[in-house]
Design a protein around this motif. Structure first.
Motif, mmCIF file in Angstrom:
data_model
loop_
_atom_site.group_PDB
_atom_site.id
_atom_site.type_symbol
_atom_site.label_atom_id
_atom_site.label_comp_id
_atom_site.label_asym_id
_atom_site.label_seq_id
_atom_site.Cartn_x
_atom_site.Cartn_y
_atom_site.Cartn_z
ATOM 1 N N UNK A 1 66.440 63.536 13.991
ATOM 2 C CA UNK A 1 67.080 62.518 14.445
ATOM 3 C C UNK A 1 67.902 62.386 12.827
ATOM 4 N N UNK A 2 68.869 62.861 12.331
ATOM 5 C CA UNK A 2 70.031 62.180 11.159
ATOM 6 C C UNK A 2 70.836 61.959 11.631
ATOM 7 N N UNK A 3 71.533 60.786 11.807
ATOM 8 C CA UNK A 3 72.602 60.345 12.409
ATOM 9 C C UNK A 3 74.115 60.878 12.006
ATOM 10 N N UNK A 4 74.526 62.156 11.211
ATOM 11 C CA UNK A 4 75.334 62.500 11.208
ATOM 12 C C UNK A 4 75.452 62.886 11.856
ATOM 13 N N UNK A 5 75.174 63.673 12.768
ATOM 14 C CA UNK A 5 75.300 64.088 14.480
ATOM 15 C C UNK A 5 76.362 63.898 14.459
ATOM 16 N N UNK A 6 76.357 62.494 14.805
ATOM 17 C CA UNK A 6 77.186 61.411 15.318
ATOM 18 C C UNK A 6 77.995 60.193 14.942
ATOM 19 N N UNK A 7 78.516 61.519 13.251
ATOM 20 C CA UNK A 7 79.339 60.948 12.059
ATOM 21 C C UNK A 7 79.777 61.246 11.216
ATOM 22 N N UNK A 8 79.617 61.750 10.029
ATOM 23 C CA UNK A 8 80.018 62.137 9.435
ATOM 24 C C UNK A 8 79.720 64.049 9.955
ATOM 25 N N UNK A 9 79.332 64.656 10.614
ATOM 26 C CA UNK A 9 79.326 65.864 11.050
ATOM 27 C C UNK A 9 79.427 65.822 12.220
ATOM 28 N N UNK A 10 79.725 64.990 13.522
ATOM 29 C CA UNK A 10 80.026 64.919 14.635
ATOM 30 C C UNK A 10 80.820 65.847 15.804
ATOM 31 N N UNK A 11 80.579 66.435 16.391
ATOM 32 C CA UNK A 11 81.495 67.873 16.956
ATOM 33 C C UNK A 11 81.908 67.174 18.667
ATOM 34 N N UNK A 12 82.779 67.418 18.756
ATOM 35 C CA UNK A 12 83.094 67.945 21.079
ATOM 36 C C UNK A 12 82.031 68.400 21.199
ATOM 37 N N UNK A 13 81.288 68.894 20.824
ATOM 38 C CA UNK A 13 80.713 70.471 21.805
ATOM 39 C C UNK A 13 79.041 69.364 21.247
ATOM 40 N N UNK A 14 78.731 68.559 21.235
ATOM 41 C CA UNK A 14 77.202 67.923 20.967
ATOM 42 C C UNK A 14 77.002 66.820 20.843
ATOM 43 N N UNK A 15 75.693 66.233 21.472
ATOM 44 C CA UNK A 15 75.501 65.301 22.503
ATOM 45 C C UNK A 15 74.093 64.939 21.606
ATOM 46 N N UNK A 16 73.529 63.739 20.956
ATOM 47 C CA UNK A 16 72.478 63.166 20.121
ATOM 48 C C UNK A 16 72.060 62.271 21.353
ATOM 49 N N UNK A 17 70.847 63.413 21.711
ATOM 50 C CA UNK A 17 70.356 61.845 23.261
ATOM 51 C C UNK A 17 69.184 61.317 22.855
ATOM 52 N N UNK A 18 67.686 61.209 22.633
ATOM 53 C CA UNK A 18 67.034 60.622 22.079
ATOM 54 C C UNK A 18 67.196 59.273 20.981
ATOM 55 N N UNK A 19 67.073 59.480 20.042
ATOM 56 C CA UNK A 19 67.483 58.765 19.215
ATOM 57 C C UNK A 19 67.478 58.994 17.778
ATOM 58 N N UNK A 20 67.733 57.989 16.497
ATOM 59 C CA UNK A 20 68.136 58.980 15.744
ATOM 60 C C UNK A 20 67.862 58.476 14.278
ATOM 61 N N UNK A 21 68.259 58.165 13.062
ATOM 62 C CA UNK A 21 67.680 57.835 12.300
ATOM 63 C C UNK A 21 68.482 56.220 12.015
ATOM 64 N N UNK A 22 69.704 56.054 12.523
ATOM 65 C CA UNK A 22 70.415 54.774 12.002
ATOM 66 C C UNK A 22 69.531 54.025 12.460
ATOM 67 N N UNK A 23 69.340 54.162 14.527
ATOM 68 C CA UNK A 23 68.851 53.159 15.173
ATOM 69 C C UNK A 23 67.434 53.393 15.382
ATOM 70 N N UNK A 24 66.814 54.116 14.296
ATOM 71 C CA UNK A 24 65.405 53.962 13.697
ATOM 72 C C UNK A 24 65.102 52.642 12.752
ATOM 73 N N UNK A 25 66.208 52.643 11.352
ATOM 74 C CA UNK A 25 66.229 52.107 10.802
ATOM 75 C C UNK A 25 66.539 50.844 11.188
ATOM 76 N N UNK A 26 68.117 50.222 12.512
ATOM 77 C CA UNK A 26 67.783 49.182 12.623
ATOM 78 C C UNK A 26 66.979 48.618 13.532
#
Length: 406
Positions: free
Chosen positions: A128-153
Motif C-alpha cells: 500500500x505505501x504511496x512511497x512507491x510512486x513518490x519518494x522511492x518511485x522507479x522507472x521500472x515500477x507501476x503501482x496498480x490497485x490502491x495506495x495509502x494516499x488514496x485510502x487516507x484521502x
C-alpha cells in the motif's frame, strides 16, 4: 584494406540488426507472483493472486499467437530479506521478467530497488505505501490497485466531514502502517481534525487488548486502524468485545478487503466505512470475472482488490508486449510503453498510468451491509460514494518523485 573495413562494418551492422530482430521476435515471458502464501495476508493475495495471473495469461490469447508465458509463485513470508533473495534468484537464474502482487510494503520497497537495479518490472498490486510512486518511485515500477494516499484521502476525508474530527491510530509497526498513519494524519489535519495519539502493534498480532484500551481512553471519535488482513480482523473483533463502538467511538478500517469482511461476518463488520478500487459486484464486467475466479478457488471466494489488480495489470502488460512485437526483456522500456497506452479492462475500466508509475482509476467509498440487507454469499458492500480518478490519488504537483519534472 578499405574493402576489409567495409566488410567488417557491414558484418557488425548485420549482427546488430539480427540481434535487434531476434529481440523483437522473442515471444517468451516469465511472470513471478511474489506474495504471502501462508501468513496474515494469504487470503487477500496468496494462491488467489497466482490464479488471477494464470487467468490473465489465458484471457490474453497469447499462447494461440505463438507466445510462451510461464507463471511461478513464491512466499516472501512478509520478510524483506527473503523477498530480495527470491527476487535476485528469480531474475538471475529463473529469468523472471515481471513481478506481480508483492504484498507487504516493507518487502515491496526492498524488491523495488532490486527490480530497478536489474532492469526488470514490478507491477505492485499488494503493498500500500504511496512511497512507491513518490519518494522511492522507479522507472521500472507501476503501482496498480490502491495506495495509502488514496485510502487516507477517501476514507479519512469522508469521516472528518461526517463529524469524526478527533482520531487515534492503531498502527502496524512497519512501512505500511507508518505510511498509512502519516498520509491519513495529513488528510485529517488538512480537513480541520485532530490526531490525539497513536500506538504501534507488532505485525501479525493476536492480542490487541492493551492497544484498544489506549484508544478507548483517548476518547477520540475515530479509532483509525492502520493495519490490514488478519491484524484488522482481530482488532475489529476485539474492539467489539471491549464495547468500543457501543461506547460511542467509531472504527475506521483504513484498509479493508472483501476477505476481511467475509472473515468477520456481517454481524461484526456491519456499518464499517472503507475505500476500495474494486468490488466484485460493481458491474457486469466485474461480476463475470468474479464468477469465473470463484469457481476455481477452494473456498469459492470472490476476488480481492489485490487479486483483481494482478489480472488487470497483466492484461495491460500483455497489450504493451504485443504492441512492441515481442519481449525486449528491458524493464524500463516496457514500462515506458505501458505508460504511453491508455488502460482498459473489465475490472477497473478505462484509466492511465502516470509518469510516476501511479495507475489512475476511480476509488469507491463503501459501507458494510447489515445482515438483513445482504441477498446472498459475498453480498457485503453498499456503495456510498465515488471519488473520480483524477482526484483519488496524490496530485503530481505534490509529488517528490524524481521522474516528475516540475
Amino acid at each position: 584494406m578499405k574493402n576489409t573495413i567495409s566488410a567488417l562494418l557491414l558484418g557488425t551492422a548485420l549482427t546488430l540488426a539480427s540481434a535487434s530482430l531476434a529481440a523483437a521476435q522473442d515471444k517468451s515471458v516469465k511472470i513471478g507472483v511474489l506474495t504471502d502464501n501462508s501468513g496474515l495476508y494469504a487470503d487477500l493475495g496468496g494462491a488467489g493472486s497466482t490464479l488471477a495471473a494464470q487467468m490473465a495469461v489465458e484471457d490474453s490469447g497469447l499462447a494461440a499467437k505463438g507466445w510462451k508465458v510461464d507463471v511461478i509463485s513464491a512466499d516472501h513470508q512478509n520478510k524483506p530479506d527473503i523477498g530480495t533473495t527470491i527476487a535476485r534468484q528469480w531474475i538471475d537464474v529463473e529469468k523472471v521478467d515481471i513481478f506481480m502482487d508483492v504484498l507487504n510494503s516493507g518487502v515491496a520497497l526492498a524488491v523495488n530497488n532490486v527490480v530497478k537495479e536489474k532492469n526488470a518490472i514490478l507491477i505492485d498490486t499488494g503493498a500500500a505505501t504511496s512511497d512507491l510512486t513518490n519518494a522511492q518511485c522507479s522507472p521500472n515500477t507501476i503501482h496498480w490497485a490502491y495506495d495509502t494516499y488514496m485510502l487516507a484521502n477517501s476514507t479519512g476525508q469522508a469521516l472528518v466531514k461526517a463529524g469524526g474530527d478527533t482520531w487515534y491510530f492503531l498502527t502496524a509497526d512497519y512501512a505500511f502502517g507508518a505510511a498509512l498513519e502519516r498520509d491519513t494524519t495529513t488528510v485529517v489535519q488538512k480537513a480541520g481534525g485532530k490526531v490525539l495519539g497513536s500506538v504501534k502493534h507488532p505485525l501479525n498480532s493476536s492480542d490487541f487488548s492493551s492497544f484498544l484500551l489506549q484508544a478507548q481512553a483517548s476518547k477520540a471519535k475515530i479509532v483509525g486502524l492502520a493495519n490490514a488482513g488478519g491484524d484488522t480482523t482481530n482488532s475489529i473483533k476485539q474492539a467489539a468485545e471491549f464495547g468500543i463502538v457501543s461506547g460511542g467511538q467509531k472504527l475506521a478500517g483504513l484498509l479493508l478487503f472483501i476477505t476481511d469482511v467475509h472473515s468477520l461476518g456481517l454481524n461484526v463488520a456491519q456499518g464499517l466505512n472503507f475505500t476500495e478500487t474494486f468490488y466484485w459486484d460493481l458491474n457486469d464486467g466485474t461480476r463475470a470475472f468474479a464468477k469465473r475466479f470463484s469457481e476455481r478457488t477452494k473456498n469459492k471466494a470472490m476476488p480481492s482488490m489485490v487479486q483483481a489488480g494482478v489480472y488487470s495489470g497483466l492484461i495491460h502488460y500483455f497489450k504493451a508486449l504485443e504492441a512492441m512485437g515481442g519481449n525486449p526483456h528491458d524493464g524500463a522500456k516496457v514500462v515506458d510503453k505501458m505508460k504511453s497506452m491508455p488502460t482498459d479492462d473489465p475490472l477497473f475500466g478505462p484509466g492511465s498510468i502516470r509518469i510516476d508509475g501511479r495507475k489512475i482509476h476511480p476509488a469507491y467509498l463503501f459501507e458494510v451491509k447489515k445482515p438483513s440487507e445482504s441477498k446472498g454469499p459475498w453480498d457485503y458492500y453498499k456503495l456510498v460514494g465515488t471519488v473520480a480518478a483524477d482526484q483519488a490519488f496524490r496530485p503530481l504537483s505534490e509529488s517528490v518523485c524524481p521522474l516528475v519534472k516540475k
